[in-house]
Design a protein around this motif. Structure first.
Motif, short mmCIF file in Angstrom:
data_model
loop_
_atom_site.label_atom_id
_atom_site.label_comp_id
_atom_site.label_asym_id
_atom_site.label_seq_id
_atom_site.Cartn_x
_atom_site.Cartn_y
_atom_site.Cartn_z
N VAL A 406 0.85 -1.18 0.00
CA VAL A 406 0.00 0.00 0.00
C VAL A 406 0.89 1.24 0.00
N ASP A 407 0.80 2.01 -1.09
CA ASP A 407 1.58 3.25 -1.22
C ASP A 407 0.66 4.37 -0.77
N THR A 408 0.89 4.87 0.44
CA THR A 408 -0.06 5.76 1.08
C THR A 408 0.39 7.22 0.99
N TRP A 409 -0.42 8.03 0.33
CA TRP A 409 -0.10 9.46 0.25
C TRP A 409 -0.88 10.23 1.33
N TRP A 410 -0.18 11.04 2.08
CA TRP A 410 -0.82 11.93 3.05
C TRP A 410 0.19 12.94 3.56
N GLN A 411 -0.17 13.72 4.57
CA GLN A 411 0.68 14.83 5.03
C GLN A 411 0.47 15.08 6.52
N THR A 412 1.40 15.81 7.13
CA THR A 412 1.24 16.21 8.53
C THR A 412 -0.15 16.83 8.74
N GLU A 413 -0.55 17.66 7.79
CA GLU A 413 -1.80 18.40 7.92
C GLU A 413 -3.03 17.52 7.76
N GLY A 495 -0.37 21.40 -1.82
CA GLY A 495 1.02 21.74 -2.14
C GLY A 495 1.67 20.69 -3.03
N ASP A 496 0.93 19.63 -3.35
CA ASP A 496 1.45 18.57 -4.21
C ASP A 496 0.83 18.63 -5.60
N GLY A 497 1.59 18.10 -6.55
CA GLY A 497 1.06 17.88 -7.88
C GLY A 497 0.76 16.40 -8.05
N GLY A 510 4.88 15.03 -6.58
CA GLY A 510 5.76 15.76 -5.65
C GLY A 510 5.29 17.19 -5.43
N ARG A 511 6.05 17.91 -4.61
CA ARG A 511 5.63 19.26 -4.21
C ARG A 511 5.69 20.23 -5.39
N VAL A 512 4.73 21.12 -5.41
CA VAL A 512 4.76 22.17 -6.43
C VAL A 512 5.14 23.51 -5.79
N HIS A 521 12.15 13.48 4.78
CA HIS A 521 12.02 14.58 5.73
C HIS A 521 11.60 15.83 4.98
N ARG A 522 10.62 16.49 5.55
CA ARG A 522 10.10 17.67 4.88
C ARG A 522 10.85 18.91 5.36
N LEU A 523 11.40 19.67 4.42
CA LEU A 523 12.22 20.83 4.77
C LEU A 523 11.82 22.01 3.89
#
Ligand code: PRX
Length: 645
Positions: A406-413, A495-497, A510-512, A521-523
């Motif tokens: 399972v390739d899971t896309w999500w974010q801190t938010e 914030g992703d495309g 990835g991020r746009v 790690h998000r920087l």
């Protein structure tokens, strides 16, 4: 090497069957409140909620509430309710940095440790609503600390153990934390991280005046100096009772703050609340991993990141799962470690990041030697796009070609998984996160916000709320609205495309924005730039990402020296250690180019597009450079570029 994937390799009566997904998904949107109120019933409430979602994403009035009339306590959901039948079952398996150290913690022990710590915090004057910073190694006490805060209604803010004193102070000051919970030091592979010394440095010169106490665990037996605010954890815990009444919390009371990087300014204190977050964490953990009672589940993340919050601690424990917590790194003592841990604890589900997979893959088949990994039935990936090559390697070498991924896309938010396959229900496509989770309504839009239909590529937005969604940024609701709801008004902007294929499956590209993803790690580029320009030899800096084989993205730094500075190799090395010290070793520049100037428009705006292309060693089509104040700088930059091939 790209072998066809055998979808049915593991026979299992999955909870959600292929034909059910679409139907269930449709009804989760059509009767959204009904769907989530039903999921909420899987938790134990002191007062059951009758309300689903309230509020909206309208600009200027973003307001998100779920289950608002419900009352519950997160720690009783994660611990006490499992005591009735399963007090002696293992809640946490801790695997130490060193392969001969481990510990099994039962639900009863978890209860007692959490209550003692909760009472210790009370003794230190902590009250409901107070903020507590947690700066800990990956030891069970980190989970106890989070749950102890939840028990008494204190709001925790876990700070990743890799952050430096300045980063600690920024976070502590932003949320005005009262207490820091830390340890003498942490171990990661061959390295020791001086946690207590870092906290001392963060607090020195009264830099964090809100802190009244620092609670210090002894994790590795270091004899650390104890100052006037420091409290020895073992001493105070010995005086504390293992019973602590759980604080009744309204569903919308804050549970935790977690700082994450944005494209501008200082890190943002993402706020998650109690009821919605826990419902979402439990529901996604259960469905996406198809978790069944008795299974051993391992999320190999760090509790300092959202993945550790939702899928090491809150989601699995709410479901009564046995959750594995690993102190070390996947390459220590060598690349076979993950397989060995799987065999040692009979792990059924493994959830890790592409960067770890690529690090193991770099050693060919070695990672699979010396372990059978026969207990595994499901693999997960999170944190960054997984390239098909890494996907196939993971599937074949770690999963013995028989475990779905399972390739899971999500974010801190987002609090929990948003776009993800469901094992047994979703066709697996290496590199695609596939379908939205129940109740999640994604859309792809162009830069003007126009919805794109069919197979296409665009900016990823989410059109309606879900219970796990962040409610605000601590102390700055305006920035919350500005960051997430102003670009495409009325929608949450990720914030992703992403790309959507003919089957309607999503592929995150990835991020746009100016956010980097380095080894998962998000920087923020702005954070690294501000650490760079605080060095006395640097006048100006611009940071971009470039493709990196193992890290996914590497950090490419363009720096303009202060006039008269002699640029030497020593200076470059010094700048690298400066960034490590000012911010974090994870922000360490991979490539540094000294330059007399940067490509700027006549109004002074840096054209990052050009910098990104040069950093990627792909400058054949730089586009229009005629609007630059000094077009000549582009040739100089190309000539001296650091990434050649
Ligand atoms: O760009 C996406 C990437 O990680 C970002 C979120 O980072 P963070 O808040 O630190 O949370 C990471 C753990 C959930 C996203 O905006 N990302 C996360 N998962 C994936 C991903 N990119 C592609 N595929 C994924 N599965």
């Amino acid at each position: 090497m790209n072998m066809p994937v055998d979808q049915q390799a593991i026979e299992r009566d999955y909870q959600i069957k292929q034909q059910d997904y679409l139907e269930l998904y449709q009804s989760s949107l059509e009767e959204n409140d009904v769907f989530w109120l039903e999921k909420a019933k899987t938790l134990e409430w002191m007062k059951a909620p009758t309300q689903g979602f309230e509020g909206g994403f309208e600009p200027g009035n973003v307001n998100i509430k779920w289950f608002a009339d419900g009352v519950l306590n997160v720690s009783t959901n994660c611990i006490d309710r499992h005591l009735v039948q399963r007090a002696s079952d293992t809640a946490i398996i801790w695997e130490g940095d060193s392969a001969d150290e481990d510990k099994h913690i039962s639900f009863q022990e978890l209860h007692d440790e959490v209550c003692k710590l909760a009472n210790a915090l009370k003794k230190l004057g902590v009250e409901k609503g107070d903020r507590i910073a947690i700066y800990m190694p990956m030891i069970p006490e980190a989970a106890y600390a989070m749950l102890a805060c939840a028990r008494i209604g204190a709001v925790h803010s876990v700070i990743f153990g890799g952050f430096s004193p300045n980063a600690i102070a920024d976070r502590v000051n932003d949320c005005q934390a009262k207490v820091v919970i830390t340890a003498d030091a942490g171990r990661r592979g061959t390295k020791s991280v001086p946690l207590k010394a870092n906290v001392d440095a963060a607090l020195s010169n009264n830099a964090c005046p809100s802190i009244t106490h620092v609670l210090v665990f002894n994790a590795v037996g270091l004899d650390v100096p104890m100052g006037s605010v420091d409290v020895d954890a073992a001493t105070i815990l010995a005086e504390c009772d293992s019973h602590c009444e759980p604080e009744p919390m309204a569903a919308e009371d804050p549970l935790f703050i977690l700082y994450t990087s944005g494209s501008t300014g200082k890190p943002k204190g993402v706020l998650h609340t109690t009821g919605g977050y826990l419902v979402y964490a439990a529901a996604t953990h259960k469905a996406v991993f198809d978790y069944q009672p008795g299974e051993i589940y391992w999320c190999a993340a760090d509790v300092g990141w959202i993945t550790g919050h939702t899928y090491i601690v809150y989601g699995p424990l709410a479901n009564g799962a046995t959750t594995v917590m690993f102190e070390g790194v996947p390459t220590y003592p060598d690349e076979r470690r993950i397989g060995q841990i799987v065999d040692k604890h009979n792990i059924n589900i493994l959830y890790t990041a592409p960067t770890a997979i690529r690090a193991l893959m770099a050693k060919g088949e070695f990672a699979g030697e010396g372990s059978s990994r026969e207990s595994l039935r499901l693999l997960g990936s999170v944190g960054e796009p997984i390239n098909p090559e890494a996907w196939h390697w993971y599937h074949r070498v770690i999963g013995n070609s028989r475990c779905p991924i399972v390739d899971t896309w999500w974010q801190t938010e987002t609090g929990g998984m948003m776009i993800t396959p469901l094992p047994g229900a979703t066709e697996m496509k290496p590199g695609s996160a596939t379908n939205p989770f129940f109740g999640i309504e994604p859309e792809l839009v162009d830069n003007e916000g126009k919805a794109l239909e069919g197979a296409t590529e665009g900016n990823l937005i989410i059109k309606r709320s879900w219970p796990g969604q962040a409610r605000t940024l601590w102390g700055d609701h305006e920035r919350f609205e500005q960051t997430y709801f102003s670009t495409y008004p009325g929608n949450y902007f990720t914030g992703d495309g992403a790309r959507r294929d003919e089957d309607g499956h999503y592929w995150i590209t990835g991020r746009v924005d100016d956010v980097l993803n380095v080894s998962g790690h998000r920087l923020g580029t702005a954070e690294i730039e501000s650490a760079l320009v605080s060095h006395p030899a640097i006048a100006e800096a611009a940071v971009v990402g470039y493709p990196h084989d193992i890290k996914g993205q590497g950090i490419y730094v363009y720096v303009i020296p202060v006039a008269g500075t002699e640029v030497t190799d020593e200076l470059s090395k010094e700048v690298v250690s400066w960034v490590r010290k000012e911010l974090s070793p994870i922000a360490s520049p991979d490539l540094m180019q000294w330059t007399p100037g940067l490509p700027k428009t006549r109004s002074g705006k840096i054209m990052r597009r050009i910098l990104r292309k040069i950093a990627a060693d792909d400058f054949a089509s730089l586009g229009d450079t005629s609007t630059l104040a000094d077009p000549g700088i582009v040739d100089t930059l190309i000539e001296n570029r650091m990434n050649r091939g």
